[in-house]
Design an enzyme around this catalytic site. Structure first.
Site, mmCIF file in Angstrom:
data_model
loop_
_atom_site.group_PDB
_atom_site.id
_atom_site.type_symbol
_atom_site.label_atom_id
_atom_site.label_comp_id
_atom_site.label_asym_id
_atom_site.label_seq_id
_atom_site.Cartn_x
_atom_site.Cartn_y
_atom_site.Cartn_z
ATOM 1 N N SER A 240 59.313 47.081 36.320
ATOM 2 C CA SER A 240 59.685 48.455 36.635
ATOM 3 C C SER A 240 58.493 49.327 36.306
ATOM 4 O O SER A 240 57.618 48.935 35.517
ATOM 5 C CB SER A 240 60.887 48.872 35.774
ATOM 6 O OG SER A 240 61.070 50.275 35.778
ATOM 7 N N TYR B 9 66.028 49.560 27.919
ATOM 8 C CA TYR B 9 65.472 49.201 29.225
ATOM 9 C C TYR B 9 63.948 49.237 29.193
ATOM 10 O O TYR B 9 63.275 48.317 29.669
ATOM 11 C CB TYR B 9 66.007 50.159 30.289
ATOM 12 C CG TYR B 9 65.658 49.792 31.706
ATOM 13 C CD1 TYR B 9 66.422 48.864 32.408
ATOM 14 C CD2 TYR B 9 64.576 50.378 32.352
ATOM 15 C CE1 TYR B 9 66.116 48.528 33.723
ATOM 16 C CE2 TYR B 9 64.255 50.047 33.664
ATOM 17 C CZ TYR B 9 65.024 49.127 34.345
ATOM 18 O OH TYR B 9 64.710 48.793 35.632
#
Length: 254
Positions: free
Chosen positions: A136, A149
């Site tokens: 990401s 995350y």
């Protein structure tokens, strides 16, 4: 291009993983999909994939190492591994549930370790393999309220580099793809929570939180990520390893 190669894609019953499975199948690979979802929808996905190439479904829970080990024993040779499974929770650190932290680390980071460990012996024996970790933009930069995350995705970036160095001389490449915001069910689920935490509307979350960092002001298309995955599996990408490749509309260029 990938005829004769077998791919396992974790978390591939929706979103990015589903698009990658479709792209690999179109390139000729046999695909094994994995993930939660409505059984009828999974069967429909398999029907679509089997019309293109050979496809099957593996029901392993990516949060459980024992299930991952068992499914790889059953599958045998996996030539292409796409570590994509992921979940999200958005909350200030003092309100972040410990169980959400544990679940995110287990699925977003530890599953990539367990899958890679399980797939590597057969790749080494074959003298060829491709491991692609879906990271990401948050593997490179941070955002507030996403401590687990961001930690997991930074971990994916490090795991990618370390394993790439281990197998660099063995015909195996290990890379990460780091998308910006992609309009997937995972991202859509964050919108109401982010709106509540920040005290703004859902439309403002999309405009001022999600798309604000991306100079293109557009969500990344899942099909573009699938195309990048196919390229990384190709012979033309044999010298690309240990890389963390951004596909984020210019987010981390700023």
């Amino acid at each position: 291009m990938l005829t004769g190669k077998r791919a396992f894609i974790s978390g591939s019953t929706s979103g990015i993983g589903k698009a990658i499975a479709g792209s690999l199948a179109k390139a000729g690979a046999e695909v094994v999909i994995n993930g939660f979802g409505d059984q009828a929808e999974i069967e429909a996905q398999l029907e679509t994939l089997n019309a293109i190439s050979k496809a099957s479904y593996a029901a392993a829970d990516m949060s459980k190492a024992t299930e991952i080990e068992a499914i790889f024993e059953d599958l045998g040779q996996i030539d292409i591994l796409i570590n994509n499974a992921g979940i999200q929770h958005v909350a200030p650190i003092e309100d972040f549930p410990a169980e959400s932290w544990d679940a995110i680390i287990a699925i977003n980071l530890s599953s990539a370790f367990h899958c890679t460990k399980a797939a590597m012996p057969a790749m080494k024996k074959a003298g060829w393999g491709r491991v692609i970790n879906i990271a990401s933009a948050h593997s490179l930069v941070a955002s507030p309220f996403k401590s687990a995350y961001v930690a997991a995705k930074h971990g994916i970036a490090g795991l990618t580099k370390s394993v790439a160095l281990e197998v660099a001389e063995l015909g195996i490449t290990v890379n990460a793809i780091s998308p910006g915001y992609v309009k997937t069910p995972l991202v859509e689920a964050q919108i109401p929570d982010t709106a509540r935490i920040r005290g703004i509307t859902e439309a403002e979350v999309i405009r001022d939180v999600m798309l604000a960092p991306q100079p293109t002001k557009e969500f990344v298309a899942t099909e573009d990520i699938g195309a990048m995955a196919v390229f990384l599996c190709s012979h033309a990408a044999k010298a690309i390893t240990g890389a963390n490749l951004s596909i984020d509309g210019g987010w981390v260029a700023k």
